[in-house]
Design a protein around this motif. Structure first.
Motif, PDB file in Angstrom:
ATOM      1  N   THR A 219     -22.396  35.472  29.365  1.00  0.00           N
ATOM      2  CA  THR A 219     -23.343  35.287  30.476  1.00  0.00           C
ATOM      3  C   THR A 219     -22.648  34.664  31.695  1.00  0.00           C
ATOM      4  O   THR A 219     -23.301  34.054  32.553  1.00  0.00           O
ATOM      5  CB  THR A 219     -24.500  34.382  30.032  1.00  0.00           C
ATOM      6  N   THR A 221     -19.995  34.914  35.081  1.00  0.00           N
ATOM      7  CA  THR A 221     -19.369  35.792  36.075  1.00  0.00           C
ATOM      8  C   THR A 221     -18.142  35.102  36.662  1.00  0.00           C
ATOM      9  O   THR A 221     -18.062  33.868  36.688  1.00  0.00           O
ATOM     10  CB  THR A 221     -20.348  36.104  37.223  1.00  0.00           C
ATOM     11  N   THR A 244     -17.961  38.738  32.947  1.00  0.00           N
ATOM     12  CA  THR A 244     -18.167  39.784  33.952  1.00  0.00           C
ATOM     13  C   THR A 244     -17.360  39.429  35.203  1.00  0.00           C
ATOM     14  O   THR A 244     -17.672  38.451  35.895  1.00  0.00           O
ATOM     15  CB  THR A 244     -19.666  39.880  34.308  1.00  0.00           C
ATOM     16  N   THR A 246     -16.667  39.973  38.730  1.00  0.00           N
ATOM     17  CA  THR A 246     -17.421  40.653  39.795  1.00  0.00           C
ATOM     18  C   THR A 246     -16.596  40.904  41.044  1.00  0.00           C
ATOM     19  O   THR A 246     -17.000  41.725  41.872  1.00  0.00           O
ATOM     20  CB  THR A 246     -18.684  39.851  40.176  1.00  0.00           C
ATOM     21  N   SER A 257     -18.168  44.076  42.687  1.00  0.00           N
ATOM     22  CA  SER A 257     -19.282  44.809  42.105  1.00  0.00           C
ATOM     23  C   SER A 257     -20.108  43.799  41.320  1.00  0.00           C
ATOM     24  O   SER A 257     -19.628  43.219  40.341  1.00  0.00           O
ATOM     25  CB  SER A 257     -18.756  45.898  41.157  1.00  0.00           C
ATOM     26  N   PRO A 258     -21.356  43.563  41.743  1.00  0.00           N
ATOM     27  CA  PRO A 258     -22.174  42.541  41.084  1.00  0.00           C
ATOM     28  C   PRO A 258     -22.366  42.807  39.593  1.00  0.00           C
ATOM     29  O   PRO A 258     -22.519  41.873  38.809  1.00  0.00           O
ATOM     30  CB  PRO A 258     -23.512  42.633  41.824  1.00  0.00           C
ATOM     31  N   SER A 259     -22.310  44.076  39.184  1.00  0.00           N
ATOM     32  CA  SER A 259     -22.513  44.353  37.761  1.00  0.00           C
ATOM     33  C   SER A 259     -21.195  44.255  36.977  1.00  0.00           C
ATOM     34  O   SER A 259     -21.184  44.424  35.759  1.00  0.00           O
ATOM     35  CB  SER A 259     -23.098  45.756  37.579  1.00  0.00           C
ATOM     36  N   GLY A 260     -20.100  43.994  37.670  1.00  0.00           N
ATOM     37  CA  GLY A 260     -18.821  43.828  36.978  1.00  0.00           C
ATOM     38  C   GLY A 260     -17.876  44.970  37.290  1.00  0.00           C
ATOM     39  O   GLY A 260     -18.266  46.139  37.254  1.00  0.00           O
ATOM     40  N   ASP A 262     -14.697  47.434  36.489  1.00  0.00           N
ATOM     41  CA  ASP A 262     -14.015  48.000  35.327  1.00  0.00           C
ATOM     42  C   ASP A 262     -12.526  47.659  35.502  1.00  0.00           C
ATOM     43  O   ASP A 262     -11.800  48.353  36.235  1.00  0.00           O
ATOM     44  CB  ASP A 262     -14.256  49.520  35.311  1.00  0.00           C
ATOM     45  N   GLY A 282     -16.053  49.735  43.218  1.00  0.00           N
ATOM     46  CA  GLY A 282     -16.560  48.497  43.808  1.00  0.00           C
ATOM     47  C   GLY A 282     -16.711  48.647  45.311  1.00  0.00           C
ATOM     48  O   GLY A 282     -16.283  49.649  45.886  1.00  0.00           O
TER      49      GLY A 282
END
Ligand code: NAD
Length: 424
Positions: A219, A221, A244, A246, A257-260, A262, A282
């Motif tokens: 959980t 970032t 994650t 970000t 990229s807020p969702s993580g 790659d 991103g």
């Protein structure tokens, strides 16, 4: 070869002023005698050399290089070689002092050193960089060696640079001397696990620091500044641990990229283009903004002096883990402490590199090689042991982690010096 002495006063806000301010704080905690404090604020030996280069087109260029040996009380000096247009003697002095504390804190039997050449390596061919490296090595040859001072890679240098240094030293000595540098290619006596060691250590300590704040990787970032030898591995190992990631940056720009992100895909993009900029997975971000993102963990892993009194009030990370050396000025430290940001200092967080450099030197001197899992397990044990020791020391004395780590290290160096006695 020029040997220079320096006084111990620094006036402007430079890495050296920061390093001396941190030493002064630790000296205050320890009640260090003034004479010993002045000795520890001043490098033991400095060498400044000029490095003429015959360019590929036949013209001639000239560079200035330095090697600063800050302290030898606990063993030979140890520290990286930096190739950057920003190298200057005061910066090298600061980095050498931090190396002394780092080696003492992790209890590896070295003093501290650092070196650098004022050059932008991206503007020169491999053949030119080889000639610069060999000439620089020849110039500092009298003061380096496995029992004197052992260089390693830093910004702008890599295992190829270390192979050229080792070869130049060995040719001049008349036999192969594997232990003169660390961070060599594995095929030339380098250690398995050395290349990733600083990043692994950063992540070992980062996960422990997050846990101390009740944060679980799944959980959490993170944002990482710098995508070189330290930052890139840190981003990869954080992602592998479930964090994650970000945002990341390099000297050309940043992506987020807020969702993580790659991270393996980003690494492939960097291999293909040389920069994180333009990564399709991103959005573009201003490099300075990365430091102020709303993330749990911030890993500055580029250069010194990036967290200052100007931007520190806007740092929203709960934990800052210093992959770089000296990224936080003393002003910024105080501001972040006031905002309850936990700062894990460089001399602890990025010490994984020198720990595995020590393992490499031990292996090279014994010509007996360890497996990668052995190296990684021993590294993790040392990093987590140091994290716990510094946390306990800080809690017991109500100090910041930086002051605790510096005080522990300074105490060890001061004690070695005192036991040896002052010659003559
Ligand atoms: P490197 O040359 O491999 O990478 C440096 C990275 O920082 C590159 O991605 C570069 O583009 C980026 N960068 C430079 N200026 C930047 C800026 N203003 N903003 C964002 N990114 C920027 O160097 P490295 O070996 O990864 O070293 C990075 C830091 O870690 C340095 O402070 C170094 O002293 C420290 N360090 C390195 C090691 C090691 O083992 N290499 C060990 C301990 C500490």
């Amino acid at each position: 070869m020029t040997t220079v002495t320096t006084d111990s006063t620094a006036t402007s806000a430079t890495p050296l002023a920061d390093a001396r301010a941190q030493l002064a704080e630790a000296a205050g905690v320890l009640g260090l005698p003034e004479g010993l404090h002045r000795m520890l604020a001043t490098p033991r030996r400095e060498v400044t050399v000029s490095i003429p280069l015959r360019r590929d087109d036949g013209s001639q260029d000239l560079f200035i290089g330095h090697r600063v040996q800050h302290n030898f009380s606990r063993g030979p000096a140890k520290g990286g070689i930096r190739y950057s247009p920003n190298v200057d003697l005061d910066e090298v002095r600061a980095l050498a002092m931090w190396m002394t504390w780092k080696c003492a804190l992790l209890d590896v039997p070295y003093g501290g050193a650092k070196g650098g050449v004022r050059i932008d390596p991206r503007s020169y061919s491999q053949a030119e960089l080889e000639r610069v490296t060999r000439r620089f090595t020849s110039e500092i040859l009298p003061v380096i060696g496995p029992e004197r001072d052992i260089p390693a890679p830093d910004i702008g240098t890599d295992e190829q640079t270390m192979a050229w240094m080792m070869d130049t030293y060995s040719v001049n000595r008349g036999h192969t001397v594997l232990g003169v540098v660390t961070g060599k290619p594995v095929s030339l006596g380098g250690s398995l696990g050395r290349a990733s060691s600083t990043s692994r250590g950063v992540v070992d300590v980062a996960l422990a620091a997050l846990e101390s704040r009740g944060l679980k990787p799944a959980t959490t970032t993170a944002a990482v500044q710098g995508f070189g030898k330290v930052g890139r591995g840190a981003a990869r190992f954080l992602a592998e641990a479930g964090v994650t990631v970000t945002a990341v940056s390099d000297q050309y720009g940043a992506v987020a990229s807020p969702s993580g992100l790659d991270v393996p895909a980003l690494e492939a993009h960097v291999d293909a283009t040389g920069s994180v900029v333009g990564f399709a997975g991103g959005d573009e971000l201003d490099g300075a903004e990365l430091l102020e993102l709303d993330v749990d963990l911030l890993v500055p892993a580029a250069v010194e002096g990036v967290l200052t009194r100007d931007n520190a009030p806007r740092v929203r990370a709960k934990v800052v883990v210093e992959g770089a050396n000296g990224p936080t000025t003393p002003d910024a430290d105080a501001i972040m402490a006031g905002n309850d940001v936990l700062v894990v200092p460089d001399i602890l967080a990025n010490a994984g590199g020198v720990v595995v450099s020590y393992f490499e030197w031990v292996q090279a001197n014994q010509a007996y090689w360890w497996t990668e899992p052995e190296v990684e397990a021993r590294l993790k044990q040392r990093m987590l042991g140091a994290w716990e020791a510094v946390s306990d020391y800080a809690t017991q004395r109500e100090l910041s982690l930086r002051t605790a780590a510096t005080a522990m290290a300074v105490e060890r160096v001061a004690s070695a010096h005192t036991q040896r006695g002052l010659y003559p």
